[in-house]
Write a protein that holds these residues in place. Structure first.
Motif, PDB file in Angstrom:
ATOM      1  N   VAL A 187       0.842  -1.206   0.000  1.00  0.00           N
ATOM      2  CA  VAL A 187       0.000   0.000   0.000  1.00  0.00           C
ATOM      3  C   VAL A 187       0.873   1.250   0.000  1.00  0.00           C
ATOM      4  N   LEU A 188       1.974   1.213   0.747  1.00  0.00           N
ATOM      5  CA  LEU A 188       2.847   2.383   0.833  1.00  0.00           C
ATOM      6  C   LEU A 188       3.591   2.636  -0.473  1.00  0.00           C
ATOM      7  N   TYR A 189       4.277   1.609  -0.989  1.00  0.00           N
ATOM      8  CA  TYR A 189       5.061   1.879  -2.204  1.00  0.00           C
ATOM      9  C   TYR A 189       4.202   1.959  -3.452  1.00  0.00           C
ATOM     10  N   LYS A 190       3.096   1.212  -3.498  1.00  0.00           N
ATOM     11  CA  LYS A 190       2.256   1.325  -4.683  1.00  0.00           C
ATOM     12  C   LYS A 190       1.467   2.637  -4.663  1.00  0.00           C
ATOM     13  N   GLY A 191       1.055   3.070  -3.473  1.00  0.00           N
ATOM     14  CA  GLY A 191       0.432   4.380  -3.381  1.00  0.00           C
ATOM     15  C   GLY A 191       1.388   5.468  -3.852  1.00  0.00           C
ATOM     16  N   LEU A 192       2.666   5.351  -3.451  1.00  0.00           N
ATOM     17  CA  LEU A 192       3.665   6.332  -3.872  1.00  0.00           C
ATOM     18  C   LEU A 192       3.887   6.266  -5.380  1.00  0.00           C
ATOM     19  N   LEU A 193       3.917   5.067  -5.949  1.00  0.00           N
ATOM     20  CA  LEU A 193       4.112   4.937  -7.391  1.00  0.00           C
ATOM     21  C   LEU A 193       2.955   5.567  -8.166  1.00  0.00           C
ATOM     22  N   PHE A 194       1.725   5.347  -7.696  1.00  0.00           N
ATOM     23  CA  PHE A 194       0.580   5.979  -8.353  1.00  0.00           C
ATOM     24  C   PHE A 194       0.629   7.494  -8.180  1.00  0.00           C
ATOM     25  N   MET A 195       1.115   7.954  -7.032  1.00  0.00           N
ATOM     26  CA  MET A 195       1.262   9.397  -6.838  1.00  0.00           C
ATOM     27  C   MET A 195       2.305   9.971  -7.797  1.00  0.00           C
ATOM     28  N   VAL A 196       3.426   9.262  -7.954  1.00  0.00           N
ATOM     29  CA  VAL A 196       4.460   9.710  -8.890  1.00  0.00           C
ATOM     30  C   VAL A 196       3.898   9.772 -10.306  1.00  0.00           C
ATOM     31  N   ALA A 197       3.202   8.698 -10.716  1.00  0.00           N
ATOM     32  CA  ALA A 197       2.590   8.701 -12.048  1.00  0.00           C
ATOM     33  C   ALA A 197       1.591   9.845 -12.173  1.00  0.00           C
ATOM     34  N   GLY A 198       0.825  10.080 -11.105  1.00  0.00           N
ATOM     35  CA  GLY A 198      -0.152  11.165 -11.130  1.00  0.00           C
ATOM     36  C   GLY A 198       0.497  12.527 -11.242  1.00  0.00           C
ATOM     37  N   VAL A 199       1.618  12.716 -10.528  1.00  0.00           N
ATOM     38  CA  VAL A 199       2.337  13.986 -10.626  1.00  0.00           C
ATOM     39  C   VAL A 199       2.841  14.201 -12.045  1.00  0.00           C
ATOM     40  N   ILE A 200       3.333  13.139 -12.677  1.00  0.00           N
ATOM     41  CA  ILE A 200       3.810  13.261 -14.060  1.00  0.00           C
ATOM     42  C   ILE A 200       2.656  13.638 -14.984  1.00  0.00           C
ATOM     43  N   VAL A 201       1.510  12.973 -14.816  1.00  0.00           N
ATOM     44  CA  VAL A 201       0.338  13.312 -15.637  1.00  0.00           C
ATOM     45  C   VAL A 201      -0.097  14.744 -15.367  1.00  0.00           C
ATOM     46  N   TYR A 202      -0.130  15.123 -14.106  1.00  0.00           N
ATOM     47  CA  TYR A 202      -0.585  16.456 -13.701  1.00  0.00           C
ATOM     48  C   TYR A 202       0.333  17.552 -14.242  1.00  0.00           C
TER      49      TYR A 202
END
Length: 559
Positions: A304-319
């Motif tokens: 949950v911690l690292y996958k949440g962070l990975l989705f956040m990183v991907a989201g920041v790139i999209v954003y």
């Protein structure tokens, strides 16, 4: 202190947060809402193990709150992720209504893992499905169809779970947890239902089709809750494990990582890795050992911690770039250094590099499987680990390392967004450097597992080297191969099946809609609610009535 915090279940904090976000200005609502849901952490920590809030409104016991080795670490984790996600949603311009839907969804997840009986679990399980559907649907555009398919899949899965619990109650006369569901038909039906939420292969299509579609903050919260709640429920349904379930988990690992390797959409790649990583948890629970149980829950927390962070990183790139595919990215390490560093933390954690949380949890699961003598299953874990290294070497290279395309434009970021990424990255390092902080609170028994034994370091190093060399050797060829998802091959049949089911669901729901519409409108006017929420409430009723109808059909067919 314990008596005070057991007066209400911790999901009450999510209801209070919903009220705050509903009426307060956006910034104040975010801050206060995050503080409220974060109370789940001390709330669960302060309560001694046991069952609380036992009620009998219908003539049989319901346990609205139970605190044990399953619920305590997961509920605390959910409280942390919920607080982080609210702030992340604010920083990525999620609107207030999405924040409300996210809170409702996350609160249902907390209610599900802290439930002490099957009936309370079912109510929370269905609320989780309804709120997730609305959360995805709210984004509009190309998220609408996946939201519809999500609803259909989870309608079917929920119906099987309802049927299994109904048979269990008919046999035992009680809904209270006591050693899992009755073996045979009740447990089999429940495993199918839980398998939908877990992403069992053949039942998984909703996951990679849904998670890449909504707002980036919605993707983060979806990745953190649905499948992890299902892992907890799997542990309650079959606490002694089942070797067939373990083999299903092994297939999830290999299939998920294989599909992930060939994806270019960042969030779709991460979605397939959810299937693969949840496969590790399913394997660990399926082998039915104390070490497997401990490893499964440790990996749930780490994931949950690292996958949440990975989705956040991907989201920041999209954003910040407007690009969803790795094909159009490059050179971001120089212009997004904080995002790059936190990506490295998450990537090293998911690949099982020493010093990070995934190294500890994956190592324990691998050791537990090795002790069972299931050699082929052990090799599935190893192949999955190598594939994970390869796919995140690919992600990092294409997004951050290679030369930037000429047309890429990176918008400015905020301090809030950088702080959020750092905050969720820290536990992955702490749990990796100090393994006992991760393994100590988990159920089961790690059996004195030494994460930093020489043999564990050698295995992890070999996986990292083979995976990295694999990417270097096959990087060009990987870009030329496109695998078909098994459900894409069966897609025409799936469309006809889900359409036929939806017709029945809508027919049932229309009756409920017609009967309840005026009542909802009157209630909304009395409390001053936004009339636009009426459609959402009515849609939830459609889903709930349809679930009951399908569940009854399953019971009749199985009888």
């Amino acid at each position: 202190m314990t008596e005070f915090v057991t007066l209400a279940p911790p999901w009450i904090a999510f209801l209070l947060a919903i009220l705050v976000v509903l009426v307060a200005p956006r910034l104040i609502g975010t801050v206060v809402g995050a503080l409220l849901v974060a109370l789940t952490i001390p709330w669960m920590w302060a309560i001694d193990a046991g069952s609380y809030l036992v009620v009998s409104p219908l003539g049989f016991e319901q346990v609205l709150l139970t605190v044990d080795g399953f619920s305590r670490p997961v509920a605390m984790l959910f409280g942390f992720v919920a607080a982080i996600n609210l702030v992340y949603g604010y920083a990525t311009d999620a609107d207030s209504r999405q924040q409300l839907y996210s809170l409702a969804y996350m609160g249902a997840g907390v209610a599900a893992v802290t439930a002490g009986d099957w009936l309370t679990l079912l109510i929370s399980w269905e609320l989780l499905a309804v709120t997730a559907t609305v959360l995805v649907w709210h984004h509009g555009g190309d998220a609408v169809r996946p939201a519809f398919r999500y609803a259909i899949y989870h309608l079917i899965g929920g119906a099987f779970l309802v049927a299994g619990i109904a048979f269990h109650f008919a046999t035992t006369g009680s809904f209270v947890y006591d050693g899992g569901l009755t073996g045979g038909l009740p447990r089999t039906l429940a495993l199918v239902g839980v398998g939908v939420n877990l992403g069992f292969i053949g039942l998984h299509f909703w996951l990679p089709e849904t998670y890449p579609r909504p707002h980036v903050a919605a993707s983060v919260v979806l990745a953190a809750f649905t499948t992890k709640v299902a892992v907890v429920v799997l542990a309650r349904v079959a606490p002694d494990g089942a070797i067939l379930v373990a083999w299903v988990g092994g297939i999830m690992i290999v299939y998920g990582v294989t599909q992930a390797i060939f994806q270019t959409d960042m969030r779709r790649l991460l979605s397939y890795h959810i299937i693969s990583q949840v496969g590790y948890m399913v394997v660990a629970l399926g082998i039915g050992t104390a070490a497997g149980l401990s490893g499964a829950f440790a990996h749930l927390v780490a994931h949950v911690l690292y996958k949440g962070l990975l989705f956040m990183v991907a989201g920041v790139i999209v954003y910040r770039t407007g690009k969803k595919s790795l094909k159009y990215l490059g050179g971001l390490a120089r212009v997004m250094p904080v995002t790059f560093v936190t990506f490295l933390v998450a990537a090293l954690a998911i690949t099982g590099a020493p010093g990070f949380a995934g190294f500890v949890s994956k190592g324990l699961i691998t050791k537990a499987v090795e002790s069972t003598g299931e050699t082929a299953l052990w090799w599935m874990l190893v192949v999955g680990s190598v594939g994970t290294v390869l796919s995140f070497a690919k992600f990092g290279y294409y997004a951050f390392v290679r030369a930037a395309p000429d047309d890429i434009d990176v918008r400015p970021t905020s301090l809030t967004l950088r702080v959020v990424l750092i905050a969720i990255a820290i536990p992955s390092v702490v749990f990796g450097v100090f393994p006992e902080t991760l393994l100590g609170p988990m159920p089961g028994d790690s059996g004195g597992f030494d994460a930093y034994a020489t043999s564990e370091l050698v295995k992890a190093g070999a996986v990292l080297i083979v995976g990295t060399l694999g990417f270097v050797a096959f990087r060009t060829r990987l870009a030329q191969i496109h695998l078909a998802d098994v459900d894409r091959v069966l897609y025409p049949l799936a469309v006809r099946g889900t359409t036929a089911l939806s017709v029945g669901a809508i027919a049932i729901g229309n009756a409920a809609n017609h009967a309840s519409a005026s009542l909802i409108e009157r209630f909304a006017s009395l409390v001053g609610a936004d009339p636009r929420l009426n459609d959402t409430i009515q849609s939830a009723l459609v889903f709930l009535f349809a679930t009951v109808g399908v569940a009854l059909s399953v019971v009749l067919l199985a009888s």
